[in-house]
Motif scaffolding. Structure first.
Motif, PDB file in Angstrom:
ATOM      1  N   UNK A  43      85.749 -20.698  10.803  1.00  0.00           N
ATOM      2  CA  UNK A  43      85.851 -20.441   9.373  1.00  0.00           C
ATOM      3  C   UNK A  43      84.492 -20.309   8.714  1.00  0.00           C
ATOM      4  N   UNK A  44      83.555 -21.200   9.072  1.00  0.00           N
ATOM      5  CA  UNK A  44      82.219 -21.145   8.480  1.00  0.00           C
ATOM      6  C   UNK A  44      81.515 -19.840   8.839  1.00  0.00           C
ATOM      7  N   UNK A  45      81.613 -19.437  10.125  1.00  0.00           N
ATOM      8  CA  UNK A  45      80.983 -18.186  10.542  1.00  0.00           C
ATOM      9  C   UNK A  45      81.642 -16.980   9.880  1.00  0.00           C
ATOM     10  N   UNK A  46      82.970 -17.035   9.755  1.00  0.00           N
ATOM     11  CA  UNK A  46      83.688 -15.938   9.112  1.00  0.00           C
ATOM     12  C   UNK A  46      83.296 -15.813   7.640  1.00  0.00           C
ATOM     13  N   UNK A  47      83.221 -16.956   6.952  1.00  0.00           N
ATOM     14  CA  UNK A  47      82.815 -16.942   5.547  1.00  0.00           C
ATOM     15  C   UNK A  47      81.402 -16.398   5.393  1.00  0.00           C
ATOM     16  N   UNK A  48      80.493 -16.861   6.271  1.00  0.00           N
ATOM     17  CA  UNK A  48      79.105 -16.416   6.188  1.00  0.00           C
ATOM     18  C   UNK A  48      78.998 -14.918   6.447  1.00  0.00           C
ATOM     19  N   UNK A  49      79.680 -14.452   7.492  1.00  0.00           N
ATOM     20  CA  UNK A  49      79.615 -13.026   7.822  1.00  0.00           C
ATOM     21  C   UNK A  49      80.219 -12.172   6.719  1.00  0.00           C
ATOM     22  N   UNK A  50      81.368 -12.589   6.212  1.00  0.00           N
ATOM     23  CA  UNK A  50      82.015 -11.838   5.143  1.00  0.00           C
ATOM     24  C   UNK A  50      81.171 -11.778   3.888  1.00  0.00           C
ATOM     25  N   UNK A  51      80.567 -12.915   3.537  1.00  0.00           N
ATOM     26  CA  UNK A  51      79.729 -12.948   2.336  1.00  0.00           C
ATOM     27  C   UNK A  51      78.470 -12.106   2.536  1.00  0.00           C
ATOM     28  N   UNK A  52      77.912 -12.153   3.745  1.00  0.00           N
ATOM     29  CA  UNK A  52      76.716 -11.367   4.019  1.00  0.00           C
ATOM     30  C   UNK A  52      76.996  -9.871   3.874  1.00  0.00           C
ATOM     31  N   UNK A  53      78.109  -9.421   4.463  1.00  0.00           N
ATOM     32  CA  UNK A  53      78.469  -8.006   4.387  1.00  0.00           C
ATOM     33  C   UNK A  53      78.744  -7.594   2.945  1.00  0.00           C
ATOM     34  N   UNK A  54      79.490  -8.444   2.228  1.00  0.00           N
ATOM     35  CA  UNK A  54      79.847  -8.125   0.853  1.00  0.00           C
ATOM     36  C   UNK A  54      78.617  -8.045  -0.049  1.00  0.00           C
ATOM     37  N   UNK A  55      77.757  -9.039   0.049  1.00  0.00           N
ATOM     38  CA  UNK A  55      76.577  -9.068  -0.821  1.00  0.00           C
ATOM     39  C   UNK A  55      75.566  -8.008  -0.399  1.00  0.00           C
ATOM     40  N   UNK A 129      71.759 -11.414   0.321  1.00  0.00           N
ATOM     41  CA  UNK A 129      72.872 -11.658   1.246  1.00  0.00           C
ATOM     42  C   UNK A 129      72.677 -12.891   2.107  1.00  0.00           C
ATOM     43  N   UNK A 130      71.434 -13.228   2.456  1.00  0.00           N
ATOM     44  CA  UNK A 130      71.199 -14.411   3.286  1.00  0.00           C
ATOM     45  C   UNK A 130      71.486 -15.693   2.519  1.00  0.00           C
ATOM     46  N   UNK A 131      71.093 -15.728   1.262  1.00  0.00           N
ATOM     47  CA  UNK A 131      71.397 -16.897   0.437  1.00  0.00           C
ATOM     48  C   UNK A 131      72.909 -17.062   0.277  1.00  0.00           C
ATOM     49  N   UNK A 132      73.585 -15.954   0.019  1.00  0.00           N
ATOM     50  CA  UNK A 132      75.038 -16.014  -0.171  1.00  0.00           C
ATOM     51  C   UNK A 132      75.737 -16.460   1.103  1.00  0.00           C
ATOM     52  N   UNK A 133      75.294 -15.928   2.242  1.00  0.00           N
ATOM     53  CA  UNK A 133      75.910 -16.304   3.521  1.00  0.00           C
ATOM     54  C   UNK A 133      75.694 -17.777   3.810  1.00  0.00           C
ATOM     55  N   UNK A 134      74.480 -18.262   3.587  1.00  0.00           N
ATOM     56  CA  UNK A 134      74.183 -19.669   3.839  1.00  0.00           C
ATOM     57  C   UNK A 134      74.976 -20.590   2.928  1.00  0.00           C
ATOM     58  N   UNK A 135      75.076 -20.223   1.656  1.00  0.00           N
ATOM     59  CA  UNK A 135      75.820 -21.052   0.706  1.00  0.00           C
ATOM     60  C   UNK A 135      77.302 -21.108   1.066  1.00  0.00           C
ATOM     61  N   UNK A 136      77.875 -19.972   1.446  1.00  0.00           N
ATOM     62  CA  UNK A 136      79.290 -19.938   1.813  1.00  0.00           C
ATOM     63  C   UNK A 136      79.552 -20.756   3.072  1.00  0.00           C
TER      64      UNK A 136
END
Length: 216
Positions: A43-55, A129-136
């Motif tokens: 879940x954490x990796x999925x959230x990070x990847x999804x947020x990275x792509x989106x941002x 995107x890196x900040x968003x991925x890390x935060x998610x």
């Protein structure tokens, strides 16, 4: 902050549903720990990847819009000045004041003025995107740790009760906090988050019980 609260809420609900579902099939602590850790990491990796792509997509769009604006300012400065004047006038300034403000803003930093007024973008604070991925990833992990610890630490006889009660309490808190951040109705948000979490745990526990009984 709102994204962090929602990320933590996702971590709580998804991991709670997973471990409660496994608990419905087996009471083995190692199986519960394995399933919970797998769900947390996935879940954490999925959230990070999804947020990275989106941002990243959002950042690319913002950079493309700024490039277009930069070209238009270079090729059609007078037309862009007129456009900025019209945008400022549409916000309630008189035409004369809007024109003077547009001239001064253009002299100071034309690109920043158009980016903020026309595009709603601050060139100095583009989405990272890196900040968003890390935060998610962090928010999901923090949320997921609660049901994971609640299902593996207590004795077997109290395991399910402790997990359900702690998860519902955490969901009530995240519902309250998200409502406060969004200036929404607190009771509605709390009922929605608690009800959704309770439904998820109920469905997964029933499914786990049926699968456990079928495999027995």
């Amino acid at each position: 902050m709102r994204a962090a609260v929602l990320g933590a809420n996702d971590g709580i609900v998804s991991t709670a549903g997973l471990v409660v579902g496994v608990a419905g099939a087996t009471g083995d602590r190692s199986a519960l720990l394995t399933a919970g850790l797998a769900g947390l990491l996935a879940g954490a990796m999925s959230m990070a990847a999804g947020e990275y792509v989106s941002v990243s997509s959002q950042r690319d769009s913002e950079k493309a819009a700024l490039a277009v604006e930069r070209r238009e300012l270079r090729e059609e400065p007078e037309a862009e000045l007129d456009e900025l004047t019209g945008l400022l006038a549409a916000r309630g300034l008189s035409r004369e004041v809007a024109r003077e403000a547009a001239v001064q803003l253009t002299r100071r930093d034309a690109l920043r003025a158009h980016a903020r007024v026309e595009l709603g973008i601050d060139p100095d604070t583009l989405a990272n995107p890196w900040h968003a991925a890390g935060a998610s990833c962090l928010a999901f992990t923090v949320g997921a740790l609660l049901p994971l610890l609640a299902i593996v630490l207590p004795p077997a006889s109290a395991r399910l009760t402790v997990t359900v009660l702690s998860v519902l309490a955490a969901l009530a808190l995240t519902g309250w906090w998200s409502a406060r951040l969004g200036s929404a109705a607190v009771r509605t948000a709390m009922v929605r988050t608690v009800g959704g979490g309770a439904l998820a745990m109920g469905v997964t526990y029933a499914a786990g019980s049926l699968l456990g009984a079928a495999g027995a």
